[in-house]
Design a protein around this motif. Sequence first.
Motif, short mmCIF file in Angstrom:
data_model
loop_
_atom_site.label_atom_id
_atom_site.label_comp_id
_atom_site.label_asym_id
_atom_site.label_seq_id
_atom_site.Cartn_x
_atom_site.Cartn_y
_atom_site.Cartn_z
N TYR A 80 -10.83 -8.45 -0.54
CA TYR A 80 -10.61 -9.00 0.70
C TYR A 80 -10.56 -10.81 1.55
CZ TYR A 80 -8.69 -7.73 5.73
OH TYR A 80 -7.69 -7.90 6.66
N SER A 81 -11.96 -10.78 0.95
CA SER A 81 -12.24 -12.39 1.60
C SER A 81 -11.54 -12.89 0.54
CB SER A 81 -14.02 -12.21 1.06
OG SER A 81 -14.07 -12.15 -0.76
N ARG A 84 -8.63 -13.64 2.76
CA ARG A 84 -9.07 -14.47 4.54
C ARG A 84 -10.24 -14.67 5.15
NH1 ARG A 84 -9.65 -12.13 9.10
NH2 ARG A 84 -7.77 -12.79 9.96
N ASN A 86 -14.81 -15.57 4.03
CA ASN A 86 -15.97 -15.37 3.99
C ASN A 86 -15.14 -15.00 5.54
OD1 ASN A 86 -17.01 -15.45 1.61
ND2 ASN A 86 -17.36 -17.79 1.83
N ASN A 87 -14.73 -15.99 6.24
CA ASN A 87 -14.28 -15.23 7.97
C ASN A 87 -13.79 -14.15 8.04
OD1 ASN A 87 -12.51 -16.45 7.24
ND2 ASN A 87 -13.46 -18.36 8.85
N ALA A 88 -13.63 -13.37 7.42
CA ALA A 88 -12.38 -12.64 6.93
C ALA A 88 -11.95 -11.57 8.59
CB ALA A 88 -12.40 -11.53 6.51
N TYR A 89 -13.58 -11.11 9.06
CA TYR A 89 -13.54 -10.02 10.45
C TYR A 89 -12.99 -10.28 11.26
CZ TYR A 89 -16.75 -8.74 6.57
OH TYR A 89 -16.86 -8.15 4.76
N GLY A 97 -10.24 -18.88 2.55
CA GLY A 97 -9.59 -17.76 1.80
C GLY A 97 -8.21 -18.86 2.31
#
Length: 281
Positions: A80-81, A84, A86-89, A97
């Motif tokens: 997932y990272s 998107r 490392n700030n995927a959240y 990403g």
Amino acid sequence: MYDKKLAKKYSAPKNNFTNSELEVFQLPKGVRLEMVQLPEGWYMGKFEVTQAQWSQVNGSPNECYFTTDSLMRPVESIIYSDIRGNNAYLYPLAPGGWIGKLNSAFPGFDFDLPNEAQWEWACRAGNPLGYWGNGSPITIKDLCPNCPGRYKSGYCSATDRTAITPHEQVTADTDPRKGGTAICGSYEPNSWGLYDMHGNVWEYTNDWHTENVEALKPFRGATNADGSEMLIDGTGSKRHLRGGSYSYAANFCRSATRHTSELATKRNYVGFRLICRGGLK
């Protein structure tokens, strides 16, 4: 940040979205990214993101399991990272990403993953039933050939499990619809022109998974940047997948079926599809 050197390699629709049914973003080496306009005015990828698209935006190929005809084969075996960053959240998505690189290449456009509601609405294409956008059952052979490139052969419903046949994964095959993932667009699209919403690879969404409904209480009423309800359990361990895959049965390919994946696990049956909520500003 706008990068002149980077921008020379890419070509976006001029001025703004033209409200046509299809917008084409030109990536390096002749690779195209096609986005279909949906009735609500935003756009979704005509196909799942391909290995060629991944390579041209990322600058290097991903180590996929199925690599034959990579120009139009969906990218898989990604975490997932990677998609998107490392700030995927974060909402909205900050640079980072693969999608962050894509947004940097096309300043003013807002690419991201769909949330579950957006994905299912687009998959159904105006049809309240759980199968095809045109209302036909997912197991009709002339519209959905029962072969591995779409979903696992012979396993057609939650109640009828008598026709299970072996599924052979192969890395190379002269028929793009046999063995593992299928070439994107090998099957009929739904009525809104979106291909492979059923089967091929599971598609990541932006929604979190939680088995603890109580954990959602503090977030009730909260919304993401796009106005969708925020679903997060605080652990950040799983996101929802939609659409089924070649290695799953047909009943998993229904538009309403939900599945999950750990964010740090690479799977050769999981990919993703883009949405775009805005044009040039």
